[in-house]
Motif scaffolding. Structure first.
Motif, short mmCIF file in Angstrom:
data_model
loop_
_atom_site.label_atom_id
_atom_site.label_comp_id
_atom_site.label_asym_id
_atom_site.label_seq_id
_atom_site.Cartn_x
_atom_site.Cartn_y
_atom_site.Cartn_z
N ALA A 40 0.85 -1.19 0.00
CA ALA A 40 0.00 0.00 0.00
C ALA A 40 0.89 1.24 0.00
CB ALA A 40 -0.91 -0.01 1.23
N PRO A 41 0.36 2.38 -0.44
CA PRO A 41 1.17 3.60 -0.48
C PRO A 41 1.76 3.93 0.89
CG PRO A 41 -0.86 3.92 -1.69
CD PRO A 41 -0.98 2.59 -1.01
N GLY A 42 3.05 4.17 0.92
CA GLY A 42 3.72 4.54 2.15
C GLY A 42 3.98 3.40 3.12
N LYS A 43 3.68 2.18 2.68
CA LYS A 43 3.87 1.03 3.56
C LYS A 43 4.84 0.03 2.93
CE LYS A 43 -0.55 1.22 5.98
NZ LYS A 43 -1.73 0.45 6.45
N ALA A 44 5.38 -0.84 3.76
CA ALA A 44 6.28 -1.87 3.28
C ALA A 44 5.48 -2.99 2.60
CB ALA A 44 7.08 -2.45 4.44
N ASP A 89 -7.67 -3.20 2.09
CA ASP A 89 -7.03 -4.16 1.19
C ASP A 89 -6.47 -3.48 -0.05
OD1 ASP A 89 -9.71 -6.41 1.95
OD2 ASP A 89 -7.65 -6.52 2.72
N THR A 90 -6.76 -2.19 -0.19
CA THR A 90 -6.26 -1.45 -1.35
C THR A 90 -4.74 -1.45 -1.36
OG1 THR A 90 -8.21 -0.03 -1.49
CG2 THR A 90 -6.17 0.82 -2.45
N ALA A 91 -4.17 -1.90 -2.47
CA ALA A 91 -2.71 -1.99 -2.59
C ALA A 91 -2.37 -2.48 -3.99
CB ALA A 91 -2.15 -2.96 -1.56
N VAL A 92 -1.09 -2.44 -4.29
CA VAL A 92 -0.59 -3.13 -5.48
C VAL A 92 -0.22 -4.54 -5.03
CG1 VAL A 92 1.15 -3.21 -7.29
CG2 VAL A 92 0.28 -1.00 -6.50
N TYR A 93 -0.75 -5.52 -5.71
CA TYR A 93 -0.51 -6.92 -5.37
C TYR A 93 0.52 -7.52 -6.34
CZ TYR A 93 -4.34 -6.96 -2.04
OH TYR A 93 -5.15 -6.71 -0.94
N PHE A 94 1.50 -8.21 -5.77
CA PHE A 94 2.58 -8.81 -6.54
C PHE A 94 2.57 -10.32 -6.32
CE2 PHE A 94 4.89 -4.94 -7.59
CZ PHE A 94 4.49 -4.06 -6.58
N CYS A 95 2.71 -11.07 -7.40
CA CYS A 95 2.86 -12.51 -7.23
C CYS A 95 4.34 -12.85 -7.16
CB CYS A 95 2.15 -13.30 -8.33
SG CYS A 95 2.80 -13.06 -9.97
N ASN A 96 4.62 -13.96 -6.51
CA ASN A 96 5.99 -14.37 -6.25
C ASN A 96 6.10 -15.88 -6.39
OD1 ASN A 96 7.78 -15.44 -3.68
ND2 ASN A 96 8.79 -13.82 -4.81
N ALA A 97 7.20 -16.33 -6.94
CA ALA A 97 7.48 -17.77 -7.02
C ALA A 97 8.84 -18.00 -6.38
CB ALA A 97 7.47 -18.24 -8.47
N GLU A 98 8.87 -18.88 -5.38
CA GLU A 98 10.09 -19.13 -4.62
C GLU A 98 10.72 -20.46 -5.01
OE1 GLU A 98 9.34 -18.92 -0.46
OE2 GLU A 98 8.50 -16.90 -0.53
N ARG A 99 12.02 -20.44 -5.04
CA ARG A 99 12.80 -21.66 -5.31
C ARG A 99 12.29 -22.35 -6.59
NH1 ARG A 99 12.22 -20.81 -0.18
NH2 ARG A 99 10.31 -22.03 0.04
N VAL A 100 12.36 -21.59 -7.67
CA VAL A 100 11.98 -22.10 -8.99
C VAL A 100 13.18 -22.79 -9.60
CG1 VAL A 100 11.15 -21.48 -11.28
CG2 VAL A 100 10.34 -20.19 -9.29
N ARG A 101 13.03 -24.07 -9.89
CA ARG A 101 14.11 -24.82 -10.53
C ARG A 101 13.90 -24.79 -12.03
NH1 ARG A 101 17.36 -28.15 -7.92
NH2 ARG A 101 17.28 -29.73 -9.56
#
Length: 124
Positions: A40-44, A89-101
């Motif tokens: 969200a704006p101004g937040k981590a 809940d307003t924010a920019v949402y990012f998807c993430n994939a961890e430990r991709v082989r």
């Protein structure tokens, strides 16, 4: 080359629903965890939900009971069903994939990847 493509954000009224999707493309052997973060704006940036390849899930406390994460391991796709949305809940949402082989040259490497953000705006 592995890429994540997110979609499904938008503007919704409080109490409404949205479904986010994120597909990983490229030659992929396996992905340990896929999930969603938001900023969200101004937040981590914070972790919202995560799902491991074996099915174990994690949810941030404020979304428990409202959001549901799911995965299609065969399609390397993760979804986030968001119900009973709130203005916070307003924010920019990012998807993430961890430990991709995935193959890098003639070797197999393990890396983490991020998708582009998708804006979710919940009006009161």
């Amino acid at each position: 080359h592995v890429q994540l493509q997110a979609s499904g954000g938008g503007l919704v009224q409080a109490g409404g629903s949205l479904r986010l999707s994120c597909a990983a493309s490229g030659t992929i052997f396996s992905i340990d965890a896929m999930g969603w973060y938001r900023q969200a704006p101004g937040k981590a940036r914070e972790l919202v939900a995560l799902m491991y390849s074996g099915g174990r899930t994690y949810y941030e406390d404020s979304v428990k009971g409202r959001f549901t994460i799911s995965r299609d391991n065969a399609q390397n796709t993760v979804y986030l069903q968001m119900n009973s949305l709130k203005p916070e809940d307003t924010a920019v949402y990012f998807c993430n994939a961890e430990r991709v082989r995935a193959p890098v040259g003639d070797k197999v490497r393990e890396n983490d990847y991020w998708g582009q953000g998708t804006q979710v705006t919940v009006s009161s």
